[in-house]
Design a protein around this motif. Structure first.
Motif, PDB file in Angstrom:
ATOM      1  N   ALA A 174       0.833  -1.205   0.000  1.00  0.00           N
ATOM      2  CA  ALA A 174       0.000   0.000   0.000  1.00  0.00           C
ATOM      3  C   ALA A 174       0.868   1.256   0.000  1.00  0.00           C
ATOM      4  CB  ALA A 174      -0.927  -0.014   1.210  1.00  0.00           C
ATOM      5  N   LEU A 175       1.960   1.238   0.735  1.00  0.00           N
ATOM      6  CA  LEU A 175       2.866   2.391   0.755  1.00  0.00           C
ATOM      7  C   LEU A 175       3.504   2.613  -0.613  1.00  0.00           C
ATOM      8  CD1 LEU A 175       4.592   1.790   4.198  1.00  0.00           C
ATOM      9  CD2 LEU A 175       3.053   3.679   3.629  1.00  0.00           C
ATOM     10  N   ARG A 176       3.897   1.531  -1.270  1.00  0.00           N
ATOM     11  CA  ARG A 176       4.500   1.684  -2.606  1.00  0.00           C
ATOM     12  C   ARG A 176       3.496   2.255  -3.593  1.00  0.00           C
ATOM     13  NH1 ARG A 176       6.317  -3.530  -1.289  1.00  0.00           N
ATOM     14  NH2 ARG A 176       4.926  -4.488  -2.807  1.00  0.00           N
ATOM     15  N   GLN A 177       2.236   1.908  -3.435  1.00  0.00           N
ATOM     16  CA  GLN A 177       1.211   2.426  -4.319  1.00  0.00           C
ATOM     17  C   GLN A 177       0.904   3.901  -4.021  1.00  0.00           C
ATOM     18  OE1 GLN A 177      -0.036   0.394  -6.886  1.00  0.00           O
ATOM     19  NE2 GLN A 177       1.653  -0.830  -6.069  1.00  0.00           N
ATOM     20  N   LYS A 178       1.056   4.298  -2.777  1.00  0.00           N
ATOM     21  CA  LYS A 178       0.676   5.654  -2.364  1.00  0.00           C
ATOM     22  C   LYS A 178       1.740   6.691  -2.709  1.00  0.00           C
ATOM     23  CE  LYS A 178      -0.968   8.303   1.626  1.00  0.00           C
ATOM     24  NZ  LYS A 178      -1.380   8.240   3.066  1.00  0.00           N
ATOM     25  N   TYR A 179       3.012   6.328  -2.526  1.00  0.00           N
ATOM     26  CA  TYR A 179       4.089   7.311  -2.678  1.00  0.00           C
ATOM     27  C   TYR A 179       4.897   7.013  -3.935  1.00  0.00           C
ATOM     28  CZ  TYR A 179       2.865   8.450   2.121  1.00  0.00           C
ATOM     29  OH  TYR A 179       2.176   8.813   3.253  1.00  0.00           O
ATOM     30  N   ALA A 180       4.785   7.909  -4.901  1.00  0.00           N
ATOM     31  CA  ALA A 180       5.407   7.677  -6.208  1.00  0.00           C
ATOM     32  C   ALA A 180       6.926   7.658  -6.139  1.00  0.00           C
ATOM     33  CB  ALA A 180       4.951   8.757  -7.196  1.00  0.00           C
ATOM     34  N   LYS A 181       7.498   8.336  -5.143  1.00  0.00           N
ATOM     35  CA  LYS A 181       8.959   8.399  -5.044  1.00  0.00           C
ATOM     36  C   LYS A 181       9.526   7.406  -4.040  1.00  0.00           C
ATOM     37  CE  LYS A 181       9.610  13.166  -6.605  1.00  0.00           C
ATOM     38  NZ  LYS A 181      10.243  14.475  -6.307  1.00  0.00           N
ATOM     39  N   LEU A 182       8.716   6.475  -3.597  1.00  0.00           N
ATOM     40  CA  LEU A 182       9.186   5.454  -2.655  1.00  0.00           C
ATOM     41  C   LEU A 182       9.613   4.200  -3.402  1.00  0.00           C
ATOM     42  CD1 LEU A 182       9.520   4.217   0.193  1.00  0.00           C
ATOM     43  CD2 LEU A 182       7.086   3.609   0.105  1.00  0.00           C
ATOM     44  N   ARG A 183      10.808   3.719  -3.080  1.00  0.00           N
ATOM     45  CA  ARG A 183      11.293   2.460  -3.632  1.00  0.00           C
ATOM     46  C   ARG A 183      11.777   1.568  -2.500  1.00  0.00           C
ATOM     47  NH1 ARG A 183       8.924   4.466  -7.054  1.00  0.00           N
ATOM     48  NH2 ARG A 183       9.599   5.071  -9.152  1.00  0.00           N
ATOM     49  N   MET A 184      11.504   0.287  -2.630  1.00  0.00           N
ATOM     50  CA  MET A 184      11.953  -0.704  -1.664  1.00  0.00           C
ATOM     51  C   MET A 184      12.768  -1.767  -2.382  1.00  0.00           C
ATOM     52  SD  MET A 184       8.385  -1.285   0.443  1.00  0.00           S
ATOM     53  CE  MET A 184       7.453   0.110   1.103  1.00  0.00           C
ATOM     54  N   VAL A 185      13.811  -2.227  -1.716  1.00  0.00           N
ATOM     55  CA  VAL A 185      14.609  -3.352  -2.206  1.00  0.00           C
ATOM     56  C   VAL A 185      14.614  -4.409  -1.116  1.00  0.00           C
ATOM     57  CG1 VAL A 185      16.849  -4.127  -3.039  1.00  0.00           C
ATOM     58  CG2 VAL A 185      16.041  -1.823  -3.612  1.00  0.00           C
ATOM     59  N   PHE A 186      14.040  -5.572  -1.426  1.00  0.00           N
ATOM     60  CA  PHE A 186      14.017  -6.699  -0.489  1.00  0.00           C
ATOM     61  C   PHE A 186      15.102  -7.677  -0.906  1.00  0.00           C
ATOM     62  CE2 PHE A 186       9.050  -6.405  -0.231  1.00  0.00           C
ATOM     63  CZ  PHE A 186       9.157  -5.170   0.373  1.00  0.00           C
ATOM     64  N   THR A 187      15.888  -8.153   0.042  1.00  0.00           N
ATOM     65  CA  THR A 187      16.805  -9.245  -0.247  1.00  0.00           C
ATOM     66  C   THR A 187      16.615 -10.330   0.802  1.00  0.00           C
ATOM     67  OG1 THR A 187      18.718  -8.659   1.126  1.00  0.00           O
ATOM     68  CG2 THR A 187      18.475  -7.487  -0.958  1.00  0.00           C
ATOM     69  N   GLY A 188      17.090 -11.521   0.489  1.00  0.00           N
ATOM     70  CA  GLY A 188      16.996 -12.592   1.472  1.00  0.00           C
ATOM     71  C   GLY A 188      17.434 -13.916   0.902  1.00  0.00           C
ATOM     72  N   SER A 189      18.113 -14.715   1.730  1.00  0.00           N
ATOM     73  CA  SER A 189      18.508 -16.063   1.317  1.00  0.00           C
ATOM     74  C   SER A 189      17.318 -17.011   1.355  1.00  0.00           C
ATOM     75  CB  SER A 189      19.634 -16.583   2.213  1.00  0.00           C
ATOM     76  OG  SER A 189      19.300 -16.451   3.575  1.00  0.00           O
TER      77      SER A 189
END
Length: 389
Positions: A174-189
């Motif tokens: 929901a946050l990624r949809q709301k804020y156009a300048k927000l980016r997230m990078v998920f990593t994980g083994s």
């Protein structure tokens, strides 16, 4: 960089991250338009990549990095984000911040230094308010690099329940949809597909990362792997007998061009007397694989199956990997299923196909264009054959 030391498992300085510049450039281009799930087998270099991105981002981007593996609840996650973004929030008028207005309603609450006894039922409101505050008067794009996010979600599922884990995923989307300048990078083994798959067994129907691009961090290009090996051999003052370029290539190839295992092998060579030729590389690899203390942590490949797979899936996965290791060559599905049925006579075709698909996603296996399955990484196959086959 000219005196790079072997550092298996340690934090690699950004300037010592070899062969990832093209990948990093590609990631920044993708992040111009969408968020990213960064995937690969453990120790291939995901964390080093995002650390280097964070280190080189510059002032035109607001970037935040955190290893979230140790968090056990949404409250701890929010607390960590709040601590990270203080460089933004401290410059803003507290009276205008949505989080502080919400805290006034939650008498005695705490975040950071502010008490939050009611956070369990209010964490989603706090999460929303926190990001509202982050983007108040913020003109730069904001990037969150969250290392081991799938393990955090697994911890939430185990400690707070499946519902909280589902709601964290939905809140992030929901946050990624709301804020156009927000980016997230998920990593994980541990893959996001494993966490989401386990939540689906409890009624979760959403696709919380369908707006993110999944990008794999591959092993190094052989030339880059050889260059890394050469720098480490030189940095450790190891005497190279024979063609130095050939020995460096041999080290990288033995390690499957995976940076962590290149470090492990050079460390092993250093501790074994500090002299090496092409033949000695092979014997050091054999010693690393057969060491009962498991300094390279190969056992993780087996224990992960019993931890994160269901009991039936784990049994089928172990039998499939055992069969391929013993066979020593690629195998097509009918042959592999037949070999597995020697161990599990009741193995059914469709469930076994699903297990193979998960093993592909988890980077145990590779499926070639002719339909044959094989181990993805030779060093893992060598360990598996020695240990179990």
């Amino acid at each position: 960089m000219e005196f790079m030391r072997a550092n298996p498992g340690g934090i690699v300085a950004p300037e010592d991250v070899i062969g990832r510049d093209k990948l990093i450039d590609h990631l920044w281009r993708v992040l111009e338009t969408q968020s990213v799930v960064l995937t690969s087998e453990r120790r291939v270099g995901k964390t080093s990549v995002i650390r280097k991105m964070f280190d080189s981002a510059g002032p035109v981007k607001a970037c935040f990095f955190r290893d979230v593996e140790g968090f056990r609840s949404p409250r701890e996650f929010i607390d960590g984000i709040y601590a990270d973004v203080q460089s933004i929030l401290s410059k803003k008028d507290k009276a205008r911040l949505a989080m502080w207005k919400l805290l006034e309603k939650l008498d005695g609450a705490e975040i950071g230094n502010v008490k939050l006894p009611q956070v369990k039922q209010h964490w989603k409101d706090l999460f929303s308010a926190l990001f509202q505050d982050i983007f108040t008067d913020e003109t730069r794009p904001v990037f969150f690099f969250w290392d081991e996010l799938p393990l955090f979600l697994y911890n939430v599922k185990e400690n707070s329940g499946e519902q909280d884990a589902m709601e964290v995923l939905d809140a992030l989307r929901a946050l990624r949809q709301k804020y156009a300048k927000l980016r997230m990078v998920f990593t994980g083994s541990v893959g996001m597909h494993q966490v989401i798959g386990s939540l689906r067994e409890h009624g979760y129907a959403n696709d919380p990362t369908n707006d993110m691009l999944t990008i794999e961090v591959p092993p190094l290009h052989p030339d880059d792997g050889s260059h890394l090996a050469s720098l480490l051999l030189e940095g450790e003052s190891i005497t190279v007998l024979g063609d130095a370029a050939e020995v460096s290539r041999k080290v990288s190839n033995a390690a499957g061009h995976i940076p962590y295992y290149v470090h492990c092998l050079v460390s092993r060579i250093r501790n074994a007397g500090g002299r090496v030729d092409a033949h000695r590389v092979t014997s050091c690899l054999d010693d690393l694989i057969s060491d009962p203390n498991d300094p390279a942590h190969f056992q993780y490949y087996q224990s992960r199956l019993t931890t994160y797979y269901g009991s039936v899936e784990a049994r089928l996965a172990l039998h499939a990997l055992d069969a391929l290791a013993s066979l020593g060559r690629p195998a097509k599905f009918p042959e592999l299923l037949n070999l597995v049925r020697h161990k599990s006579v009741d193995a059914e075709e469709e469930p076994f196909r699903e297990v193979l698909l998960v093993l592909l996603k988890d980077h145990y296996l590779f499926r070639s264009s002719d339909g044959t399955y094989s181990f993805r990484y030779s060093i893992v196959q060598n360990w598996w054959k020695y240990t179990r086959a």
